[in-house]
Write a protein that holds these residues in place. Sequence first.
Motif, PDB file in Angstrom:
ATOM      1  N   ALA A 193       0.920  -1.376   0.104  1.00 14.01           N
ATOM      2  CA  ALA A 193      -0.049   0.050  -0.050  1.00 14.01           C
ATOM      3  C   ALA A 193       0.989   1.359   0.126  1.00 14.01           C
ATOM      4  O   ALA A 193       2.190   1.291   0.375  1.00 14.01           O
ATOM      5  CB  ALA A 193      -1.104  -0.033   1.085  1.00 14.01           C
ATOM      6  N   TRP A 194       0.288   2.310  -0.208  1.00 13.33           N
ATOM      7  CA  TRP A 194       0.987   3.646  -0.355  1.00 13.33           C
ATOM      8  C   TRP A 194       1.734   3.864   0.924  1.00 13.33           C
ATOM      9  O   TRP A 194       2.805   4.528   1.031  1.00 13.33           O
ATOM     10  CB  TRP A 194       0.005   4.825  -1.012  1.00 13.33           C
ATOM     11  N   TYR A 195       0.974   3.744   1.980  1.00 10.81           N
ATOM     12  CA  TYR A 195       1.688   4.087   3.246  1.00 10.81           C
ATOM     13  C   TYR A 195       2.659   3.189   3.846  1.00 10.81           C
ATOM     14  O   TYR A 195       3.382   3.388   4.741  1.00 10.81           O
ATOM     15  CB  TYR A 195       0.437   4.079   4.417  1.00 10.81           C
ATOM     16  N   GLU A 196       2.865   2.008   3.124  1.00 14.20           N
ATOM     17  CA  GLU A 196       3.877   1.290   3.293  1.00 14.20           C
ATOM     18  C   GLU A 196       5.182   1.466   2.213  1.00 14.20           C
ATOM     19  O   GLU A 196       6.060   0.756   2.387  1.00 14.20           O
ATOM     20  CB  GLU A 196       3.327  -0.502   3.026  1.00 14.20           C
ATOM     21  N   ASN A 197       5.068   2.496   1.657  1.00 12.97           N
ATOM     22  CA  ASN A 197       6.232   2.668   0.563  1.00 12.97           C
ATOM     23  C   ASN A 197       6.362   4.050   0.749  1.00 12.97           C
ATOM     24  O   ASN A 197       7.232   4.677  -0.125  1.00 12.97           O
ATOM     25  CB  ASN A 197       5.378   2.770  -0.812  1.00 12.97           C
ATOM     26  N   ILE A 198       6.423   4.608   2.116  1.00 13.35           N
ATOM     27  CA  ILE A 198       6.955   6.115   2.340  1.00 13.35           C
ATOM     28  C   ILE A 198       8.395   5.782   2.519  1.00 13.35           C
ATOM     29  O   ILE A 198       8.717   4.899   3.386  1.00 13.35           O
ATOM     30  CB  ILE A 198       6.127   6.677   3.406  1.00 13.35           C
ATOM     31  N   ARG A 229       4.572  -6.590   6.005  1.00 15.87           N
ATOM     32  CA  ARG A 229       3.427  -6.609   6.787  1.00 15.87           C
ATOM     33  C   ARG A 229       2.743  -7.889   6.542  1.00 15.87           C
ATOM     34  O   ARG A 229       1.913  -8.044   7.583  1.00 15.87           O
ATOM     35  CB  ARG A 229       2.746  -5.233   6.504  1.00 15.87           C
ATOM     36  N   SER A 288       8.539   4.199   6.242  1.00 16.04           N
ATOM     37  CA  SER A 288       7.700   2.810   6.055  1.00 16.04           C
ATOM     38  C   SER A 288       8.635   1.871   6.600  1.00 16.04           C
ATOM     39  O   SER A 288       8.156   0.842   7.397  1.00 16.04           O
ATOM     40  CB  SER A 288       7.060   2.708   4.925  1.00 16.04           C
TER      41      SER A 288
END
Length: 292
Positions: free
Chosen positions: A82-87, A100, A91
């Motif tokens: 997900a996008w929030y796992e790719n910061i 995750r 992340s």
Amino acid sequence: MFQEVHSLLSSSPTLVVGLCVFLGLLVGSFLNVVIHRMPVMMERGWKQEAREILELPAEDDGGVFNLVTPRSRCPKCGHAIAWYENIPVVSWLVLKGKCRGCGTPISKRYPIIEIASAVLAGLCAWQFGYGWWLVFTLFATWTLLAAGMIDADTTLLPDDLNYPLLWAGLLAALLGISPVSLPDAVIGAMAGYLSLWSIYWLFKLLTGKEGMGYGDFKLLAALGAWVGWQYLPLIILLSSVVGLVFTLLAMLFGGEKRTQIPFGPYLAAAGWIALLWGDTIVSSYLGMFKIS
């Protein structure tokens, strides 16, 4: 609005450096995708061309595969990232370096590339300041980082990186943005290619073996377009020094022994150093001998 932003950036070097560092983190995340996917795309392209030449039916290779499609997934469990796992960096730290979905460790190289991209971008901003030349050097920096890492992994230097780097260097000279004149950039590109090409054929005639790949010729040609023919000897010298340092570090820390040692990463690092500090290095060297 644009004029206000322009004035603000022109008068605040610290802000420019900060923005470049932030942008470098974002671009670094994308570079991880490029480094991983571009060799796979090259291999698929070669297989497809071979099948066409042999008049064989197209092979089902799992659908579209490029720098955008499909979405990034865990190679073990298939968990879609997900996008929030790719910061960038954040992340990886939040996830404690693990997937995750299944808990498989995520390589430390991903945040390292992101941090390297940010640091190198910040150094470019610090060295050159706000302007179009900074935009061009950022492009060169990120391209060299991606090319060097791909060559380190696969001993391949993609034309899709070498050629845009070459044309961008020549374009900067043509537009008067580069400190290198257009004639010097063109001669630099020609001399860069022909110098390694000549060494390659001399080595092959003497030993019957290939000492380097054609990608190295193209990379040095591209670097010649950025720094001019005058700095090509400096790049060759620096690449040897960088290669020696990395070899000694690998021996010191028990790195993996390889039968093929790629020259591209050392060439890319040397070219970047010459791009930023070539004048300083040469002036200091000549100053040691009081040569003007």
